[in-house]
Scaffold this motif. Structure first.
Motif, PDB file in Angstrom:
ATOM      1  N   ALA A 151       0.768  -1.202   0.157  1.00  0.00           N
ATOM      2  CA  ALA A 151      -0.117   0.086  -0.274  1.00  0.00           C
ATOM      3  C   ALA A 151       1.041   1.483   0.058  1.00  0.00           C
ATOM      4  CB  ALA A 151      -0.876   0.122   1.185  1.00  0.00           C
ATOM      5  N   VAL A 162      -4.990 -10.608   5.372  1.00  0.00           N
ATOM      6  CA  VAL A 162      -4.412  -9.749   4.408  1.00  0.00           C
ATOM      7  C   VAL A 162      -3.386 -10.752   3.303  1.00  0.00           C
ATOM      8  CG1 VAL A 162      -2.633  -7.974   3.909  1.00  0.00           C
ATOM      9  CG2 VAL A 162      -4.604  -7.446   5.569  1.00  0.00           C
ATOM     10  N   ASP A 178      -3.591 -11.009  -0.526  1.00  0.00           N
ATOM     11  CA  ASP A 178      -2.575 -10.585  -1.477  1.00  0.00           C
ATOM     12  C   ASP A 178      -1.989 -11.606  -2.065  1.00  0.00           C
ATOM     13  OD1 ASP A 178      -2.486  -8.221  -0.127  1.00  0.00           O
ATOM     14  OD2 ASP A 178      -0.436  -8.325   0.916  1.00  0.00           O
ATOM     15  N   PRO A 184      -2.815  -2.488  -3.853  1.00  0.00           N
ATOM     16  CA  PRO A 184      -3.763  -2.468  -2.434  1.00  0.00           C
ATOM     17  C   PRO A 184      -3.478  -0.983  -1.884  1.00  0.00           C
ATOM     18  CG  PRO A 184      -1.853  -4.336  -2.386  1.00  0.00           C
ATOM     19  CD  PRO A 184      -1.685  -3.323  -3.536  1.00  0.00           C
ATOM     20  N   ARG A 242      -8.929  -1.844   3.422  1.00  0.00           N
ATOM     21  CA  ARG A 242      -8.173  -2.321   2.487  1.00  0.00           C
ATOM     22  C   ARG A 242      -8.903  -2.527   1.210  1.00  0.00           C
ATOM     23  NH1 ARG A 242      -2.458  -3.750   2.420  1.00  0.00           N
ATOM     24  NH2 ARG A 242      -2.239  -5.173   0.931  1.00  0.00           N
ATOM     25  N   TYR A 246      -8.529  -3.299  -3.023  1.00  0.00           N
ATOM     26  CA  TYR A 246      -7.503  -3.647  -4.320  1.00  0.00           C
ATOM     27  C   TYR A 246      -8.087  -2.847  -5.606  1.00  0.00           C
ATOM     28  CZ  TYR A 246      -5.591  -7.034  -1.267  1.00  0.00           C
ATOM     29  OH  TYR A 246      -5.128  -7.801  -0.104  1.00  0.00           O
TER      30      TYR A 246
END
Length: 194
Positions: free
Chosen positions: A8, A93, A97, A108, A124, A126
């Motif tokens: 991120a 996460v 991912d 992200p 979070r 995407y």
């Protein structure tokens, strides 16, 4: 305590572990694949849902790519938000991912969302990488429909993926005329090819 996960952008705020949300706008809406303690309708401002990424793994191959959803700048996107228990954040996460970054077509982000209760939260999210070679955001509806009709990958048909998104959005009262039009055109092509 807050947790922040690469990659991120450093300019994105860290998400508090005790209020960690994931925003889903495609297959995450109906198949999150991770444990959560709460789910709510949610809106992400500044981005809209689009079938804008070619899929060469899950919904297509390199020879016959399908298409999957991404978030593109502008507008708003209604979807589902999932609150994760603090002890599960790291595992969730890592799972997402691995699932979402298979060919790094997403970035992200940690972005503000509005829950259907009216409360603001960080999630979070995407977002489509519009600089990636698999980005197809500028394609015509006809070209997208061809790829949706042809794409079959390890997770199934691109056409079924799109049909599931549209059906789930209808269940949630979310209207997306662009995806509905694309689905109708892809179904016509699929029927003609059968």
């Amino acid at each position: 305590m807050t947790l922040s996960f690469a990659p991120a952008p450093a300019t994105d705020p860290a998400i508090p572990a005790d209020d960690f949300w994931i925003f889903g706008y495609g297959s995450l809406m109906w198949r999150p694949g991770f444990p959560f303690v709460e789910t709510r309708g949610a809106t992400l401002n500044g981005f809209h849902r689009d079938l804008c990424l070619t899929s060469i793994h899950y919904r297509g191959t390199r020879d016959k790519p399908g298409l999957v959803c991404g978030l593109c700048p502008g507008g708003e996107c209604k979807g589902r938000a999932f609150r994760i228990a603090p002890d599960d954040v790291g595992r969730v996460v890592a799972y997402l991912d691995e699932r979402e970054l298979i060919s790094y077509i997403y970035i992200p982000r940690h972005l503000p969302i509005e829950l259907d209760s009216g409360r603001a939260a960080l999630a979070r999210v995407y977002v489509a990488d519009d600089g990636h070679a698999q980005f197809a955001g500028g394609w015509s509806v006809a070209k997208k429909a061809e790829h949706v009709a042809q794409g079959v990958g390890s997770e199934g048909r691109s056409l079924d993926y799109l049909a599931n998104i549209v059906a789930h959005m209808e269940e949630l009262g979310i209207v997306d005329a662009n995806l509905e039009t694309l689905l109708a055109q892809a179904q016509v092509l699929d029927s003609a090819g059968s």
